[in-house]
Design a protein around this motif. Sequence first.
Motif, PDB file in Angstrom:
ATOM      1  N   PHE A 160       0.858  -1.190   0.000  1.00  0.00           N
ATOM      2  CA  PHE A 160       0.000   0.000   0.000  1.00  0.00           C
ATOM      3  C   PHE A 160       0.893   1.238   0.000  1.00  0.00           C
ATOM      4  O   PHE A 160       1.797   1.348   0.835  1.00  0.00           O
ATOM      5  N   VAL A 161       0.644   2.155  -0.935  1.00  0.00           N
ATOM      6  CA  VAL A 161       1.460   3.364  -1.073  1.00  0.00           C
ATOM      7  C   VAL A 161       0.586   4.600  -0.880  1.00  0.00           C
ATOM      8  O   VAL A 161      -0.470   4.727  -1.515  1.00  0.00           O
ATOM      9  N   CYS A 162       1.030   5.510  -0.009  1.00  0.00           N
ATOM     10  CA  CYS A 162       0.287   6.749   0.229  1.00  0.00           C
ATOM     11  C   CYS A 162       1.269   7.891   0.481  1.00  0.00           C
ATOM     12  O   CYS A 162       2.404   7.672   0.909  1.00  0.00           O
ATOM     13  N   LEU A 163       0.808   9.103   0.237  1.00  0.00           N
ATOM     14  CA  LEU A 163       1.638  10.270   0.517  1.00  0.00           C
ATOM     15  C   LEU A 163       1.720  10.532   2.015  1.00  0.00           C
ATOM     16  O   LEU A 163       2.800  10.760   2.553  1.00  0.00           O
ATOM     17  N   LEU A 164       0.563  10.525   2.672  1.00  0.00           N
ATOM     18  CA  LEU A 164       0.490  10.851   4.092  1.00  0.00           C
ATOM     19  C   LEU A 164      -0.251   9.767   4.854  1.00  0.00           C
ATOM     20  O   LEU A 164      -1.180   9.140   4.337  1.00  0.00           O
ATOM     21  N   SER A 165       0.140   9.587   6.106  1.00  0.00           N
ATOM     22  CA  SER A 165      -0.541   8.661   6.999  1.00  0.00           C
ATOM     23  C   SER A 165      -0.551   9.271   8.403  1.00  0.00           C
ATOM     24  O   SER A 165       0.092  10.289   8.649  1.00  0.00           O
ATOM     25  N   VAL A 166      -1.302   8.639   9.291  1.00  0.00           N
ATOM     26  CA  VAL A 166      -1.324   9.042  10.703  1.00  0.00           C
ATOM     27  C   VAL A 166      -1.308   7.772  11.560  1.00  0.00           C
ATOM     28  O   VAL A 166      -1.683   6.694  11.082  1.00  0.00           O
ATOM     29  N   PRO A 167      -0.887   7.882  12.823  1.00  0.00           N
ATOM     30  CA  PRO A 167      -0.823   6.688  13.671  1.00  0.00           C
ATOM     31  C   PRO A 167      -2.151   5.936  13.770  1.00  0.00           C
ATOM     32  O   PRO A 167      -2.171   4.700  13.770  1.00  0.00           O
ATOM     33  N   GLU A 168      -3.275   6.674  13.850  1.00  0.00           N
ATOM     34  CA  GLU A 168      -4.570   6.011  13.977  1.00  0.00           C
ATOM     35  C   GLU A 168      -4.854   5.116  12.767  1.00  0.00           C
ATOM     36  O   GLU A 168      -5.291   3.973  12.896  1.00  0.00           O
ATOM     37  N   GLY A 169      -4.627   5.663  11.571  1.00  0.00           N
ATOM     38  CA  GLY A 169      -4.873   4.897  10.354  1.00  0.00           C
ATOM     39  C   GLY A 169      -3.925   3.728  10.197  1.00  0.00           C
ATOM     40  O   GLY A 169      -4.326   2.636   9.773  1.00  0.00           O
ATOM     41  N   LEU A 170      -2.661   3.947  10.536  1.00  0.00           N
ATOM     42  CA  LEU A 170      -1.678   2.865  10.445  1.00  0.00           C
ATOM     43  C   LEU A 170      -2.024   1.728  11.407  1.00  0.00           C
ATOM     44  O   LEU A 170      -1.877   0.551  11.063  1.00  0.00           O
ATOM     45  N   ALA A 171      -2.485   2.076  12.605  1.00  0.00           N
ATOM     46  CA  ALA A 171      -2.857   1.048  13.568  1.00  0.00           C
ATOM     47  C   ALA A 171      -4.031   0.215  13.054  1.00  0.00           C
ATOM     48  O   ALA A 171      -4.025  -1.025  13.142  1.00  0.00           O
ATOM     49  N   THR A 172      -5.040   0.879  12.487  1.00  0.00           N
ATOM     50  CA  THR A 172      -6.203   0.167  11.945  1.00  0.00           C
ATOM     51  C   THR A 172      -5.793  -0.731  10.786  1.00  0.00           C
ATOM     52  O   THR A 172      -6.197  -1.900  10.713  1.00  0.00           O
TER      53      THR A 172
END
Length: 212
Positions: A160-172
Amino acid sequence: MASFPNVVVLDHPLVQHKLTRLRQVTTSTAGFRRLTREISLLMAYEATRDLKLEPVEIETPLEPMTATMLSGKKLCFVSILRAGNGILDGMLDLVPAARVGHIGLYRDPDTLEPVEYYIKLPDDLSERFCIVVDPMLATGHSAVVAVTKLKQAGAKQIAFVCLLSVPEGLATFTEAHPDVKVITAAIDRELDEHGYIRPGLGDAGDRLFGTK
């Protein structure tokens, strides 16, 4: 910040420089598209790092040699519509022969849950390395659904490739798909109450297509 062992943050100076320009509110629609395409091409190098090679015999202008080329059926890029197409374009510049799939999802503004409205995938996903692209990994729900759909369609190798992420989304996402590598240009601070990444870059789809 939590540790995510299957997440790669691309800290290459060119990626970070272009990402900073992408974030700026003064960046035009044309500039946003161009920068997204340029960053995506650079990210494609990391996303394709583990592709298999096989030896081939070739002739150079001076002599025969054994060289290497990609082995077997190769890539499928899967864009999460609509904003994923901004990343798709850059990756296709690098690998124009790749197959392409599309998964249409939008986020319900009240529940923040993804709603599917379209899906079209190649038939031979089990034989290809699938790279799912979407500019933002925010709540993570759309990414989870998209990768689940791919696995149900037979895909075995997925990133999975994305420009931006956040801890909440990465954890899910990593809880749902611990076997899928995430490649991102940055892990931002947090989600706000509307599910937007902070500090972020705004709505990537609107900025790509000039709809706001």
